[in-house]
Scaffold this active site. Structure first.
Site, PDB file in Angstrom:
ATOM      1  N   ASN A  71      67.921  30.391  15.939  1.00 10.38           N
ATOM      2  CA  ASN A  71      67.949  30.210  17.397  1.00 10.38           C
ATOM      3  C   ASN A  71      69.071  29.233  17.749  1.00 10.38           C
ATOM      4  O   ASN A  71      69.788  28.746  16.882  1.00 10.38           O
ATOM      5  CB  ASN A  71      66.577  29.754  17.918  1.00 10.38           C
ATOM      6  CG  ASN A  71      66.165  28.417  17.350  1.00 10.38           C
ATOM      7  OD1 ASN A  71      66.826  27.407  17.571  1.00 10.38           O
ATOM      8  ND2 ASN A  71      65.085  28.402  16.578  1.00 10.38           N
ATOM      9  N   ASP A 119      58.765  31.633  15.727  1.00 11.22           N
ATOM     10  CA  ASP A 119      57.374  32.082  15.728  1.00 11.22           C
ATOM     11  C   ASP A 119      57.144  33.197  14.715  1.00 11.22           C
ATOM     12  O   ASP A 119      56.023  33.438  14.295  1.00 11.22           O
ATOM     13  CB  ASP A 119      56.984  32.570  17.128  1.00 11.22           C
ATOM     14  CG  ASP A 119      56.811  31.398  18.086  1.00 11.22           C
ATOM     15  OD1 ASP A 119      56.236  30.371  17.668  1.00 11.22           O
ATOM     16  OD2 ASP A 119      57.283  31.493  19.233  1.00 11.22           O
ATOM     17  N   LYS A 139      71.808  41.454  -0.883  1.00  8.72           N
ATOM     18  CA  LYS A 139      72.353  41.667   0.451  1.00  8.72           C
ATOM     19  C   LYS A 139      71.981  43.082   0.949  1.00  8.72           C
ATOM     20  O   LYS A 139      72.182  44.059   0.220  1.00  8.72           O
ATOM     21  CB  LYS A 139      73.877  41.509   0.410  1.00  8.72           C
ATOM     22  CG  LYS A 139      74.516  41.596   1.760  1.00  8.72           C
ATOM     23  CD  LYS A 139      76.021  41.429   1.656  1.00  8.72           C
ATOM     24  CE  LYS A 139      76.646  41.760   2.991  1.00  8.72           C
ATOM     25  NZ  LYS A 139      78.093  41.922   2.900  1.00  8.72           N
ATOM     26  N   PHE A 181      57.355  19.813  23.050  1.00 10.83           N
ATOM     27  CA  PHE A 181      58.387  20.299  23.976  1.00 10.83           C
ATOM     28  C   PHE A 181      58.005  21.715  24.352  1.00 10.83           C
ATOM     29  O   PHE A 181      57.325  22.404  23.578  1.00 10.83           O
ATOM     30  CB  PHE A 181      59.765  20.308  23.300  1.00 10.83           C
ATOM     31  CG  PHE A 181      60.551  19.047  23.531  1.00 10.83           C
ATOM     32  CD1 PHE A 181      60.215  17.871  22.889  1.00 10.83           C
ATOM     33  CD2 PHE A 181      61.640  19.039  24.405  1.00 10.83           C
ATOM     34  CE1 PHE A 181      60.942  16.712  23.104  1.00 10.83           C
ATOM     35  CE2 PHE A 181      62.377  17.889  24.627  1.00 10.83           C
ATOM     36  CZ  PHE A 181      62.022  16.721  23.975  1.00 10.83           C
ATOM     37  N   LYS A 209      50.434  25.202  26.768  1.00  7.26           N
ATOM     38  CA  LYS A 209      50.766  24.668  25.440  1.00  7.26           C
ATOM     39  C   LYS A 209      50.158  23.274  25.258  1.00  7.26           C
ATOM     40  O   LYS A 209      49.666  22.932  24.180  1.00  7.26           O
ATOM     41  CB  LYS A 209      52.288  24.621  25.246  1.00  7.26           C
ATOM     42  CG  LYS A 209      52.874  26.010  25.038  1.00  7.26           C
ATOM     43  CD  LYS A 209      54.398  26.031  25.027  1.00  7.26           C
ATOM     44  CE  LYS A 209      54.887  27.471  24.937  1.00  7.26           C
ATOM     45  NZ  LYS A 209      56.322  27.631  25.088  1.00  7.26           N
ATOM     46  N   LYS A 247      47.540  23.167  22.218  1.00  4.24           N
ATOM     47  CA  LYS A 247      47.991  22.450  21.020  1.00  4.24           C
ATOM     48  C   LYS A 247      47.436  21.024  20.963  1.00  4.24           C
ATOM     49  O   LYS A 247      47.817  20.240  20.110  1.00  4.24           O
ATOM     50  CB  LYS A 247      49.526  22.456  20.949  1.00  4.24           C
ATOM     51  CG  LYS A 247      50.088  23.897  20.930  1.00  4.24           C
ATOM     52  CD  LYS A 247      51.571  23.975  20.640  1.00  4.24           C
ATOM     53  CE  LYS A 247      52.062  25.411  20.822  1.00  4.24           C
ATOM     54  NZ  LYS A 247      53.270  25.728  20.082  1.00  4.24           N
TER      55      LYS A 247
HETATM   56  O1  PMT Z   1      68.511  21.080  19.841  1.00  4.33           O
HETATM   57  P1  PMT Z   1      69.179  21.166  21.200  1.00  4.33           P
HETATM   58  O2  PMT Z   1      70.367  22.092  21.199  1.00  4.33           O
HETATM   59  O3  PMT Z   1      69.494  19.812  21.768  1.00  4.33           O
HETATM   60  O4  PMT Z   1      68.132  21.853  22.201  1.00  4.33           O
HETATM   61  C1  PMT Z   1      66.954  21.176  22.574  1.00  4.33           C
HETATM   62  C2  PMT Z   1      65.769  22.130  22.687  1.00  4.33           C
HETATM   63  C3  PMT Z   1      66.007  23.138  23.793  1.00  4.33           C
HETATM   64  C4  PMT Z   1      65.535  22.869  21.379  1.00  4.33           C
HETATM   65  C5  PMT Z   1      64.516  21.239  23.021  1.00  4.33           C
HETATM   66  O5  PMT Z   1      64.727  20.579  24.220  1.00  4.33           O
HETATM   67  C6  PMT Z   1      63.239  22.058  23.087  1.00  4.33           C
HETATM   68  O6  PMT Z   1      62.887  22.618  24.104  1.00  4.33           O
HETATM   69  N1  PMT Z   1      62.486  22.125  21.951  1.00  4.33           N
HETATM   70  C7  PMT Z   1      61.305  22.985  21.804  1.00  4.33           C
HETATM   71  C8  PMT Z   1      61.710  24.387  21.454  1.00  4.33           C
HETATM   72  C9  PMT Z   1      60.502  25.297  21.253  1.00  4.33           C
HETATM   73  O7  PMT Z   1      60.328  25.817  20.175  1.00  4.33           O
HETATM   74  O8  PMT Z   1      59.685  25.346  22.272  1.00  4.33           O
HETATM   75  P2  PMT Z   1      58.367  26.320  22.323  1.00  4.33           P
HETATM   76  O9  PMT Z   1      57.993  26.289  23.766  1.00  4.33           O
HETATM   77  O10 PMT Z   1      58.640  27.632  21.698  1.00  4.33           O
HETATM   78  O11 PMT Z   1      57.296  25.569  21.451  1.00  4.33           O
HETATM   79  C10 PMT Z   1      56.395  24.602  21.979  1.00  4.33           C
HETATM   80  C11 PMT Z   1      56.179  23.470  21.009  1.00  4.33           C
HETATM   81  O12 PMT Z   1      55.530  23.946  19.823  1.00  4.33           O
HETATM   82  C12 PMT Z   1      57.447  22.797  20.541  1.00  4.33           C
HETATM   83  O13 PMT Z   1      57.214  21.402  20.494  1.00  4.33           O
HETATM   84  C13 PMT Z   1      57.697  23.393  19.161  1.00  4.33           C
HETATM   85  O14 PMT Z   1      58.347  22.465  18.296  1.00  4.33           O
HETATM   86  C14 PMT Z   1      56.284  23.668  18.679  1.00  4.33           C
HETATM   87  N2  PMT Z   1      56.189  24.854  17.786  1.00  4.33           N
HETATM   88  C15 PMT Z   1      56.533  26.090  18.233  1.00  4.33           C
HETATM   89  C16 PMT Z   1      56.381  27.179  17.409  1.00  4.33           C
HETATM   90  C17 PMT Z   1      55.882  27.003  16.093  1.00  4.33           C
HETATM   91  N3  PMT Z   1      55.753  28.026  15.269  1.00  4.33           N
HETATM   92  N4  PMT Z   1      55.573  25.773  15.679  1.00  4.33           N
HETATM   93  C18 PMT Z   1      55.701  24.690  16.490  1.00  4.33           C
HETATM   94  O15 PMT Z   1      55.415  23.566  16.106  1.00  4.33           O
END
Ligand code: PMT
Length: 412
Positions: free
Chosen positions: A213, A282, A292, A326, A340, A344
């Site tokens: 990503n 995810d 490959k 986040f 979330k 969570k």
């Molecule tokens: O790294 P940069 O370029 O500075 O960009 C910053 C950012 C956009 C990545 C950051 O600000 C941000 O939004 N991070 C969270 C990205 C994310 O995966 O968000 P989500 O809404 O999909 O997930 C929600 C939360 O669950 C997040 O805290 C994530 O870390 C966590 N998660 C998600 C999926 C997963 N399988 N395991 C997790 O722990």
């Protein structure tokens, strides 16, 4: 003013030759009242504006001025004050001292001390608007800022030279407040261990390809850096990125979501808070080809399987840890972020609209809304990721402060 905050702190105040030198007298007085031990250093030009005697009386210590003079109180070395200082404040800072510092010139006691010290440096520039706006001065200030030197922005107003403009020394109370803020910030997370995740994960398809990503790690690295500056012990679990690990941070480098899961869980029991800014995949390919994958004429179908939701797992196992998540959204930000937060078991969640050009992935800035367990929310304007990192840590500190006062901020 917090009288305890500067207790035991040794501050070296460097006074250079500008009309605002008289204001440095009040700065020294206020620093002393706040509990600091203050040592004053003057350039020869500064003594044309205010006498050495004034500063000696106000600081309670002899004034260091001449590189070759035998100052009784300090040892032989002409830079003794460089090692003694917990912080060095140059007030007022002329264009000349800014230029010398930017180029590393050390031709008197003050500039030698500035060059030799490892203490944090604060400059309060004050000069005529033309000098302040000169590209040379601007470039020098920018060099100093890049080196981590704190510049206390000059105020605008009526200047001694008779013109109105930027270049006026801020009021002594404001200058002292910057020093107080610095010390209170550097100590605010002492004794806390914080785990930060940053960057994106990579899910291998074959030896040369992966699903990834757009996360660069900037947000998470800014948080880790700010947390260490505030005195926390910081563990950074990071996906692949080219950003260097900030000094003082222990980094665990991972690639996939499952590697991140392992690293996070191995640290979880010993931390006080987790800030999960990483963008975690995810899904991952069901199978990783050991060779490959060769192209063929037809379509290629990939089967993906679910990755663990690391933050959900942390929420399930939570004991005393504060969990900060986040949410990266492109639409219905509040609805998804609140879901979330709940699902969570988080204490608060920082939601960013990643469809905006100036926020989210890969930018130096971000614009967020923060949602709390008790239903409160706050919207923050666009700001640098560095500033946002500090704000998130302030909220975390505030959470602990309110908990220690027995207020249940986020009732379950
Ligand atoms: O790294 P940069 O370029 O500075 O960009 C910053 C950012 C956009 C990545 C950051 O600000 C941000 O939004 N991070 C969270 C990205 C994310 O995966 O968000 P989500 O809404 O999909 O997930 C929600 C939360 O669950 C997040 O805290 C994530 O870390 C966590 N998660 C998600 C999926 C997963 N399988 N395991 C997790 O722990």
């Amino acid at each position: 003013m917090d009288t305890k905050l500067l207790q035991g702190k040794k501050i070296v105040v460097g006074v250079t030759g500008g009309i605002a030198a008289y204001k440095a007298v009040e700065v020294v007085s206020r620093l002393r009242k706040a509990g600091a031990e203050v040592h004053v250093m003057m350039t020869r030009e500064a003594t044309e504006f205010v006498t050495e005697l004034t500063f000696r009386e106000i600081s309670g210590h002899p004034v260091a001025q001449d590189m070759w003079a035998k100052v009784q109180e300090y040892k032989v070395e002409h830079i003794a004050l460089a090692t003694l200082a917990d912080l060095m404040l140059i007030v007022p800072a002329t264009a000349n001292v800014l230029a010398k510092t930017a180029t590393g010139i050390a031709d008197d006691l003050l500039t030698s001390t500035i060059l030799a010290t490892k203490a944090p440096l604060f400059f309060a520039p004050a000069m005529n608007t033309g000098m302040y706006e000169n590209p040379a001065t601007k470039a020098n200030i920018s060099v100093l800022k890049d080196r981590g030197i704190h510049i206390i922005e000059p105020a605008s107003g009526y200047l001694a030279c008779g013109v109105e403009g930027k270049g006026r020394l801020p009021e002594p109370a404001e200058i002292v407040q910057e020093v107080l803020d610095y010390f209170s910030e550097t100590q605010s997370l002492q004794g806390k261990k914080i785990l930060v995740t940053a960057g994106g994960t990579e899910e291998a398809l074959d030896p040369v390809r992966f699903l990834g990503n757009r996360s660069t790690g900037r947000m998470g690295y800014a948080i880790a850096e700010a947390a260490v500056r505030r005195g926390a012990e910081v563990v950074l679990v990071s996906g692949p990125t080219s950003i260097p690990v900030p000094a003082g941070v222990r980094a665990i480098k991972v690639r996939s979501a499952r590697e991140m899961e392992q690293a996070v869980l191995s640290e979880y029991d010993s931390v006080d808070a987790v800030i999960k800014s990483a963008a975690v995949a995810d899904y991952r390919p069901k199978e990783i080809s050991s060779q490959k994958i060769k192209k063929s004429d037809g379509e290629l179908t990939l089967t993906l399987v679910r990755n663990p939701d690391i933050l959900y797992e942390l929420g399930q196992r939570k004991k005393n840890q504060v969990l900060v998540g986040f949410a990266a959204e492109t639409n219905d930000l509040e609805t998804y972020a609140r879901k979330k937060l709940e699902k969570k078991n988080l204490d608060f969640i920082v939601a960013n609209d990643v469809s905006a050009k100036d926020a989210g992935f890969g930018t130096d800035t971000n614009r967020v809304q923060i949602f709390y367990r008790d239903g409160r929310e706050e919207s923050q304007p666009l700001m640098s990721k560095a500033k946002l990192a500090g704000l998130i840590l302030d909220r975390l500190r505030g959470y602990w402060d309110e908990m220690s006062e027995g207020i249940e901020l986020f009732p379950k």
